[in-house]
Scaffold this active site. Structure first.
Site, mmCIF file in Angstrom:
data_model
loop_
_atom_site.group_PDB
_atom_site.id
_atom_site.type_symbol
_atom_site.label_atom_id
_atom_site.label_comp_id
_atom_site.label_asym_id
_atom_site.label_seq_id
_atom_site.Cartn_x
_atom_site.Cartn_y
_atom_site.Cartn_z
ATOM 1 N N GLY A 202 16.418 26.384 -44.339
ATOM 2 C CA GLY A 202 15.683 27.585 -44.686
ATOM 3 C C GLY A 202 14.989 27.416 -46.025
ATOM 4 O O GLY A 202 15.341 26.548 -46.837
ATOM 5 N N CYS A 203 14.000 28.244 -46.289
ATOM 6 C CA CYS A 203 13.215 28.105 -47.521
ATOM 7 C C CYS A 203 14.046 28.439 -48.760
ATOM 8 O O CYS A 203 14.085 27.658 -49.723
ATOM 9 C CB CYS A 203 11.967 28.971 -47.450
ATOM 10 S SG CYS A 203 12.246 30.704 -47.024
#
Length: 302
Positions: A87-88
């Site tokens: 995920g970012c």
């Protein structure tokens, strides 16, 4: 290979194409990714699946797609047929904390807070429609139930084994993000009593910066920036000499790490700056694709 447009919804045709491909990147909601992953035939030992959802990120049967985590992680990605794209927000948090755990500066179980702001594109089509329309907030914090879907991978791959308090926010810019982790020196395992430590005479801020710099020394896409606000200003890395702008690395697979320390106050703030759609998403997927297929890691990214 490309599936005919009129057959894109045909499950049998989709299964066939998945099994014929050398690599498939799944950009789907969790449930749809789980279904698509099940289409790979049991005797198919060729197709590499790279999943961009959260469905498999803490699944031990999948390899977490952050090659800079360690040399062992990179080697595992070279052999893996099942890769979960990070995920970012976790990309920034893990990049800042895992080297400190490895260096013995952060002990397992240390309770941390992570504050982060992202461009609105991270919220998908729905949020993009809101922010690109006329009626939207200038800024918004969310996830107040303290159970954001990114927390499990933060907990696992940071090496901390304890869930951070995560405070995400979005604002009126499309791409980019800054992930910040504040630290009190009293939380750190600095081994001040260990006279054999080569860094025993260094400031705590210097030790943090050194640990990050050593960890990412040979990494193409992660840069550790000059230490402290003064040096960052001198390098012209703060907008108007004051602001850490979140969209500077837009449309790249780069990430910059900052250590803003104050040894007198015995505090530091660690920051990661990256493109939420680059190193935080599609750029990382291409990097993982390159590694899994034995290509130059930078292909299509520089």
């Amino acid at each position: 290979i490309s599936i005919p447009l009129e057959l894109r919804k045909d499950e049998d045709e989709r299964k066939k194409f998945v099994n014929e491909a050398d690599a498939v990147i799944l950009c789907l909601p969790d449930a749809a990714s789980i279904e698509a992953a099940s289409w790979v035939e049991p005797d198919n030992d060729n197709t590499v699946l790279i999943d961009a959802s959260t469905a498999f990120r803490v699944d031990d049967e999948w390899t977490y797609g952050f090659p800079e985590l360690s040399e062992e992680q990179r080697a595992a990605l070279q052999k893996s047929k099942r890769i979960s794209n990070p995920g970012c927000y976790p990309t920034g948090f893990i990049a800042l904390t895992r080297p400190l755990v490895n260096a013995g500066l952060l002990a397992e179980g240390t309770p941390l807070t992570v504050n982060a702001i992202s461009g609105y594109s991270g919220g998908g089509k729905g949020l993009m429609e809101i922010f690109e329309g006329d009626d939207h907030e200038p800024w918004g914090a969310y996830a107040f139930a303290l159970k954001h879907k990114h927390i499990p991978e933060m907990t696992k791959y940071s090496g901390l084994g304890k869930a951070p308090i995560f405070q995400p926010q979005v604002a009126t810019f499309a791409q980019g993000m800054v992930v910040s982790v504040p630290l009190h020196y009293s939380w750190l395992a600095t081994n001040d009593d260990d006279e054999s430590s080569s860094s025993s005479s260094s400031s705590i801020g210097a030790r943090i910066h050194e640990a990050l710099s050593q960890h990412y020394d040979d990494c193409t896409f992660i840069d550790v920036m000059p230490r402290g606000e003064g040096a960052v200003k001198e390098a012209d890395l703060l907008e108007r000499g004051a602001f850490l702008r979140p969209d500077t690395l837009m449309n790249t697979n780069k990430m910059q790490l900052f250590v803003f320390d104050n040894d007198q106050a015995e505090q530091a703030v660690l920051c990661a700056r990256l493109d939420n759609l680059g190193k935080g998403a599609s750029g990382a997927a291409v990097q993982n694709l390159n590694i899994a297929l034995g290509l130059d890691e930078t292909t299509g990214l520089l």
